[in-house]
Enzyme design. Structure first.
Site, PDB file in Angstrom:
ATOM      1  N   ASP A 174      30.963  46.680  40.523  1.00  0.00           N
ATOM      2  CA  ASP A 174      31.990  45.673  40.797  1.00  0.00           C
ATOM      3  C   ASP A 174      33.386  46.297  40.856  1.00  0.00           C
ATOM      4  O   ASP A 174      33.641  47.319  40.225  1.00  0.00           O
ATOM      5  CB  ASP A 174      31.939  44.603  39.692  1.00  0.00           C
ATOM      6  CG  ASP A 174      32.680  43.341  40.082  1.00  0.00           C
ATOM      7  OD1 ASP A 174      32.981  43.164  41.280  1.00  0.00           O
ATOM      8  OD2 ASP A 174      32.965  42.527  39.187  1.00  0.00           O
ATOM      9  N   ASN A 185      26.946  36.057  46.769  1.00  0.00           N
ATOM     10  CA  ASN A 185      27.905  36.774  47.622  1.00  0.00           C
ATOM     11  C   ASN A 185      27.950  36.260  49.070  1.00  0.00           C
ATOM     12  O   ASN A 185      28.862  36.587  49.824  1.00  0.00           O
ATOM     13  CB  ASN A 185      27.644  38.288  47.609  1.00  0.00           C
ATOM     14  CG  ASN A 185      28.041  38.959  46.308  1.00  0.00           C
ATOM     15  OD1 ASN A 185      27.420  39.933  45.876  1.00  0.00           O
ATOM     16  ND2 ASN A 185      29.082  38.454  45.643  1.00  0.00           N
ATOM     17  N   ARG A 222      30.873  39.575  32.190  1.00  0.00           N
ATOM     18  CA  ARG A 222      29.801  38.605  32.459  1.00  0.00           C
ATOM     19  C   ARG A 222      28.653  39.283  33.210  1.00  0.00           C
ATOM     20  O   ARG A 222      28.806  40.374  33.750  1.00  0.00           O
ATOM     21  CB  ARG A 222      30.328  37.419  33.270  1.00  0.00           C
ATOM     22  CG  ARG A 222      31.061  37.823  34.540  1.00  0.00           C
ATOM     23  CD  ARG A 222      31.514  36.600  35.361  1.00  0.00           C
ATOM     24  NE  ARG A 222      32.362  37.007  36.473  1.00  0.00           N
ATOM     25  CZ  ARG A 222      33.689  36.924  36.482  1.00  0.00           C
ATOM     26  NH1 ARG A 222      34.331  36.415  35.441  1.00  0.00           N
ATOM     27  NH2 ARG A 222      34.373  37.330  37.536  1.00  0.00           N
TER      28      ARG A 222
HETATM   29  C1  IPE Z   1      28.481  40.815  41.029  1.00  0.00           C
HETATM   30  O1  IPE Z   1      29.805  40.951  41.380  1.00  0.00           O
HETATM   31  C2  IPE Z   1      27.581  41.091  42.203  1.00  0.00           C
HETATM   32  C3  IPE Z   1      27.532  42.482  42.640  1.00  0.00           C
HETATM   33  C4  IPE Z   1      28.121  43.481  42.083  1.00  0.00           C
HETATM   34  C5  IPE Z   1      26.709  42.701  43.796  1.00  0.00           C
HETATM   35  P1  IPE Z   1      30.665  39.706  41.842  1.00  0.00           P
HETATM   36  O2  IPE Z   1      32.025  40.222  42.131  1.00  0.00           O
HETATM   37  O3  IPE Z   1      29.978  38.971  42.926  1.00  0.00           O
HETATM   38  O4  IPE Z   1      30.655  38.810  40.532  1.00  0.00           O
HETATM   39  P2  IPE Z   1      31.659  37.662  40.065  1.00  0.00           P
HETATM   40  O5  IPE Z   1      31.830  36.723  41.212  1.00  0.00           O
HETATM   41  O6  IPE Z   1      32.940  38.320  39.695  1.00  0.00           O
HETATM   42  O7  IPE Z   1      30.985  37.063  38.887  1.00  0.00           O
HETATM   43  C1  IPE Z   2      31.556  44.543  44.230  1.00  0.00           C
HETATM   44  O1  IPE Z   2      32.925  44.529  44.442  1.00  0.00           O
HETATM   45  C2  IPE Z   2      30.762  44.555  45.505  1.00  0.00           C
HETATM   46  C3  IPE Z   2      30.030  43.319  45.778  1.00  0.00           C
HETATM   47  C4  IPE Z   2      30.013  42.269  45.032  1.00  0.00           C
HETATM   48  C5  IPE Z   2      29.281  43.273  47.000  1.00  0.00           C
HETATM   49  P1  IPE Z   2      33.718  43.179  44.714  1.00  0.00           P
HETATM   50  O2  IPE Z   2      33.761  42.970  46.188  1.00  0.00           O
HETATM   51  O3  IPE Z   2      33.163  42.061  43.945  1.00  0.00           O
HETATM   52  O4  IPE Z   2      35.159  43.584  44.193  1.00  0.00           O
HETATM   53  P2  IPE Z   2      36.165  42.656  43.409  1.00  0.00           P
HETATM   54  O5  IPE Z   2      35.442  42.111  42.234  1.00  0.00           O
HETATM   55  O6  IPE Z   2      36.606  41.597  44.361  1.00  0.00           O
HETATM   56  O7  IPE Z   2      37.273  43.585  43.025  1.00  0.00           O
HETATM   57 MG    MG Z   3      33.589  41.362  42.105  1.00  0.00          MG
END
Ligand code: IPE
Ligand code: IPE
Ligand code: MG
Length: 249
Positions: free
Chosen positions: A29, A77, A203
């Site tokens: 993340d 996502n 989380r």
């Molecule tokens: C979790 O990250 C999913 C992946 C890393 C693929 P998200 O960025 O989607 O999670 P939330 O929305 O912050 O909980």
């Molecule tokens: C994780 O990075 C990748 C995926 C969830 C696919 P994010 O895209 O969630 O990055 P942040 O949380 O917005 O920084």
């Molecule tokens: Mg994220």
């Protein structure tokens, strides 16, 4: 005390190779925030995140980790703008095209957690090719979470179970928390010993809900595109200091 400023060899020497976590799970993340900090579009963050996937898969396999589970795309996502979702799918395909031969040479077996029937055709084709090509490999198992959600996985497991009950393969009385695990995507694998979540969030975001019951957490503010082999080593060193009681004393 181990810390990130130490040279990699120094960190490595602090890892007890006899007590490695068998299974490491990572919620990758922070790609978006990494890009935002640089005034770049979010997909640049995902692109850089892919470079870290390459590094960490190789580092984990070299260290002797037996199972690595990476959360790449969640069932939630899909809520993101179409352009970002498309970009992520393209990066996935790019990753496979670049890495499949190397993964295969390194004896890595790629498995998918999640329902890939919902992936666009061009991405699903590459994913299927990867699963097939590496299916006989006996080295590290790399589980990639694609359109993965922990709740969906439990429902997937229940459906598989009901099917087996109907076919007479298992009696309802014989079901327990151990053999239920075999109805999940991680069939036959031990539960994660260590869960890593970079990016500062505290989380699970629907990741491996069933398997993570007794997993040790390693949380860090570092964003995934800044996550290095050294962070992986630090997390393992920290993990090895934990006292895992599993409810005992
Ligand atoms: C979790 O990250 C999913 C992946 C890393 C693929 P998200 O960025 O989607 O999670 P939330 O929305 O912050 O909980
Ligand atoms: C994780 O990075 C990748 C995926 C969830 C696919 P994010 O895209 O969630 O990055 P942040 O949380 O917005 O920084
Ligand atoms: Mg994220």
């Amino acid at each position: 005390m181990a810390d990130i400023s130490q040279p990699i060899e120094k960190l490595k020497s602090q890892i007890d190779m006899e007590n490695l976590p068998k299974h490491i799970a990572i919620i990758m993340d922070g790609n978006g925030r990494w890009a935002k900090k640089r005034f770049l579009p979010r997909n640049f963050g995902h692109q850089e995140g892919m470079e870290r996937v390459i590094e960490i898969v190789s580092a984990a396999s070299t260290l002797g980790i037996k199972y690595l589970s990476l959360y790449a795309f969640s069932t939630e996502n899909w809520k993101r703008p179409m352009e970002e979702v498309q970009g992520l799918m393209k990066i996935l395909v790019q990753y496979i095209m670049r890495e499949l031969d190397k993964l295969h040479e390194n004896n890595v077996k790629v498995q998918i957690m999640g329902d890939i029937s919902k992936l666009p055709e061009f991405a699903r084709k590459e994913v299927m090719k990867t699963i097939e090509k590496t299916s006989q490999n006996t080295g590290m198992i790399l589980n990639i979470g694609l359109n993965y959600g922990g709740r969906d996985e439990i429902i997937f497991g229940i459906k598989n179970l009901l099917n087996d009950i109907e076919m007479g393969k298992i009696n309802i009385e014989d079901l327990n928390s151990k053999n239920f695990s075999d109805y999940l995507y991680t069939k036959g694998q031990p539960d994660p010993d260590l869960l890593i979540r970079p990016s500062g969030e505290l989380r699970l975001s629907n990741f491996m809900l069933y398997q993570i019951a007794y997993t040790e957490f390693w949380l860090s503010d570092v964003l995934w595109p800044d996550f290095t082999e050294k962070h992986l080593m630090l997390s393992i060193i920290d993990y090895q200091k934990r006292n895992r009681r599993f409810g005992g004393i």
